[in-house]
Design an enzyme around this catalytic site. Structure first.
Site, PDB file in Angstrom:
ATOM      1  N   HIS A  58       0.821  -1.227   0.000  1.00  0.00           N
ATOM      2  CA  HIS A  58       0.000   0.000   0.000  1.00  0.00           C
ATOM      3  C   HIS A  58       0.849   1.270   0.000  1.00  0.00           C
ATOM      4  O   HIS A  58       0.498   2.257  -0.627  1.00  0.00           O
ATOM      5  CB  HIS A  58      -1.012  -0.001   1.166  1.00  0.00           C
ATOM      6  CG  HIS A  58      -0.409   0.313   2.491  1.00  0.00           C
ATOM      7  ND1 HIS A  58       0.345  -0.597   3.199  1.00  0.00           N
ATOM      8  CD2 HIS A  58      -0.436   1.438   3.246  1.00  0.00           C
ATOM      9  CE1 HIS A  58       0.748  -0.045   4.323  1.00  0.00           C
ATOM     10  NE2 HIS A  58       0.296   1.192   4.381  1.00  0.00           N
ATOM     11  N   LYS A 111       6.098   5.259  -1.117  1.00  0.00           N
ATOM     12  CA  LYS A 111       6.993   5.955  -0.174  1.00  0.00           C
ATOM     13  C   LYS A 111       8.449   5.561  -0.392  1.00  0.00           C
ATOM     14  O   LYS A 111       9.343   6.229   0.097  1.00  0.00           O
ATOM     15  CB  LYS A 111       6.599   5.626   1.272  1.00  0.00           C
ATOM     16  CG  LYS A 111       5.401   6.403   1.746  1.00  0.00           C
ATOM     17  CD  LYS A 111       5.217   6.249   3.224  1.00  0.00           C
ATOM     18  CE  LYS A 111       4.045   7.085   3.693  1.00  0.00           C
ATOM     19  NZ  LYS A 111       3.664   6.728   5.060  1.00  0.00           N
ATOM     20  N   HIS A 148       2.662   9.929  -2.421  1.00  0.00           N
ATOM     21  CA  HIS A 148       2.995   8.502  -2.434  1.00  0.00           C
ATOM     22  C   HIS A 148       1.884   7.590  -2.967  1.00  0.00           C
ATOM     23  O   HIS A 148       2.200   6.600  -3.628  1.00  0.00           O
ATOM     24  CB  HIS A 148       3.538   8.028  -1.069  1.00  0.00           C
ATOM     25  CG  HIS A 148       2.498   7.776  -0.028  1.00  0.00           C
ATOM     26  ND1 HIS A 148       2.008   8.753   0.790  1.00  0.00           N
ATOM     27  CD2 HIS A 148       1.842   6.636   0.315  1.00  0.00           C
ATOM     28  CE1 HIS A 148       1.114   8.224   1.602  1.00  0.00           C
ATOM     29  NE2 HIS A 148       0.993   6.946   1.339  1.00  0.00           N
ATOM     30  N   HIS A 154      -5.748   6.438   1.396  1.00  0.00           N
ATOM     31  CA  HIS A 154      -5.948   7.657   2.194  1.00  0.00           C
ATOM     32  C   HIS A 154      -7.246   8.372   1.813  1.00  0.00           C
ATOM     33  O   HIS A 154      -7.445   9.533   2.167  1.00  0.00           O
ATOM     34  CB  HIS A 154      -4.756   8.602   2.039  1.00  0.00           C
ATOM     35  CG  HIS A 154      -3.503   8.076   2.703  1.00  0.00           C
ATOM     36  ND1 HIS A 154      -3.361   8.006   4.074  1.00  0.00           N
ATOM     37  CD2 HIS A 154      -2.363   7.562   2.182  1.00  0.00           C
ATOM     38  CE1 HIS A 154      -2.169   7.479   4.365  1.00  0.00           C
ATOM     39  NE2 HIS A 154      -1.548   7.195   3.230  1.00  0.00           N
ATOM     40  N   ASP A 213      -4.595   0.536   8.360  1.00  0.00           N
ATOM     41  CA  ASP A 213      -3.432   1.411   8.144  1.00  0.00           C
ATOM     42  C   ASP A 213      -3.384   2.528   9.198  1.00  0.00           C
ATOM     43  O   ASP A 213      -2.333   2.803   9.774  1.00  0.00           O
ATOM     44  CB  ASP A 213      -3.506   1.999   6.728  1.00  0.00           C
ATOM     45  CG  ASP A 213      -2.298   2.856   6.387  1.00  0.00           C
ATOM     46  OD1 ASP A 213      -1.179   2.507   6.810  1.00  0.00           O
ATOM     47  OD2 ASP A 213      -2.467   3.872   5.692  1.00  0.00           O
TER      48      ASP A 213
HETATM   49 FE   FE2 Z   1       0.058   5.699   2.917  1.00  0.00          FE
HETATM   50 FE   FE2 Z   2       0.578   3.089   5.559  1.00  0.00          FE
END
Ligand code: FE2
Ligand code: FE2
Length: 327
Positions: free
Chosen positions: A167, A171, A196, A222, A250
């Site tokens: 996920h 990043k 990201h 997100h 998360d």
């Molecule tokens: Fe994230």
């Molecule tokens: Fe995360």
């Protein structure tokens, strides 16, 4: 030499230290070995060689730590560590992603959580030195434990493990100095982190054989149900059940992890925080998740009855909601 020997301290310190010496010839190497120092390095070495040496020390240390774990947990952590390192070099060098390592890592996390239990998994991943790798193992393992709690079949658990592992893959483009910074971020660093989801999804979409829902999880984890998330502000039914589940896991993982800039929250406090997010999160899933993490030893005794949408062929896999709600 005697002074150096005293300075080098105990065996562990010697094994875990990279000693710099302007002379790295054979005589210097023999002298170093005679006082128990394994590695000496010329301070003018190439950066890549120093990085490789540090990685070797960390790997040795991880192996030593994992001796205290069961074989299954140790192997799942080793595989995830390998996956993380391969993902980093693939993402930075624009090379193909290690798909076989992804499958193996997802399967071994499912096995470890199934055989050893969720609590042991959470404790064991603390042994890993890297925050980003720990986070991906945490989200993957917690998502699998939640999936099991909901009675989901193996095919869904593997999908959850893969989505958890990948996920935050976007990043891995960002330097560690920004990701693990212990002070406030600058505007530019914040913008870099906010990209990201899109960067990760784009990298995954270039790859053959990545499940569409895994790419979607990288892009949308997100996003919030009320449309207040990022990057696209999508809402409601356009957010799949898998993404809804992963978003809860998360946030919970991020709150309960120790970071350079904050202490970890307790599970109870983190659940309180999630409850306050109200319309942003899937409420039936959040209520079930609360049941899982607030059980004293993460027992499965009070797990909800599997809903009709949960079948042996898969539930999340077919974008069905595990608690029978319409997605
Ligand atoms: Fe994230
Ligand atoms: Fe995360």
């Amino acid at each position: 030499m005697r002074r150096l020997e005293r300075l080098a301290g105990g065996v562990r310190l010697r094994e875990q230290t990279i000693f710099l010496s302007p002379d790295t010839g054979r005589t210097a190497q023999v002298q170093a070995n005679s006082i128990g120092i394994e590695r000496i390095f010329d301070p003018r070495s190439r950066e890549a060689d120093v990085v490789a040496a540090v990685a070797a020390v960390l790997e040795q240390e991880l192996d030593r730590q994992l001796e205290t774990c069961s074989r299954q947990i140790a192997s799942a952590i080793k595989q995830s560590d390998l996956l993380h390192r391969r993902l980093c070099s693939a993402m930075r060098g624009k090379k193909p992603l290690p798909m076989a390592a992804l499958d193996q890592s997802a399967a071994s996390i499912c096995d470890a959580v199934e055989d050893e239990g969720f609590a042991r998994w959470l404790k064991a991943i603390e042994l890993h030195h890297g925050q980003t790798c720990r986070h991906m193992m945490n989200v993957a393992g917690t998502a699998v434990a939640f999936g099991r709690y909901l009675g989901l079949p193996r095919v869904d658990l593997l999908l959850l493990a893969q989505a958890g592992l990948l996920h935050d893959v976007g990043k891995l483009f960002i330097p560690i100095s920004v990701l693990e910074k212990d002070g406030p971020l600058t505007e530019a660093e914040r913008a870099q982190i906010a990209c990201h989801p899109e960067r990760g999804a784009k990298a995954l979409a270039r790859e053959q054989g990545v499940d569409r829902q895994v790419i979607e999880a990288a892009l949308c984890h997100h996003e919030y149900l009320d449309g207040s998330g990022y990057p696209n502000g999508i809402s409601g039914d356009t957010i799949s059940p898998l993404v809804r589940l992963l978003t809860i896991v998360d946030i919970f993982a991020a709150l309960t992890e120790r970071r350079a800039y904050k202490e970890p929250m307790t599970a109870r406090m983190a659940i309180g925080h999630l409850m306050q997010m109200r319309d942003k999160l899937d409420q039936p899933l959040l209520r079930a998740f609360r049941g899982l993490v607030l059980e004293p030893v993460f027992a499965v005794s009070k797990a909800p009855e599997p809903a009709r949408s949960v079948t042996a062929e898969g539930c999340l896999t077919y974008r069905r909601h595990p608690l029978g709600e319409v997605a």
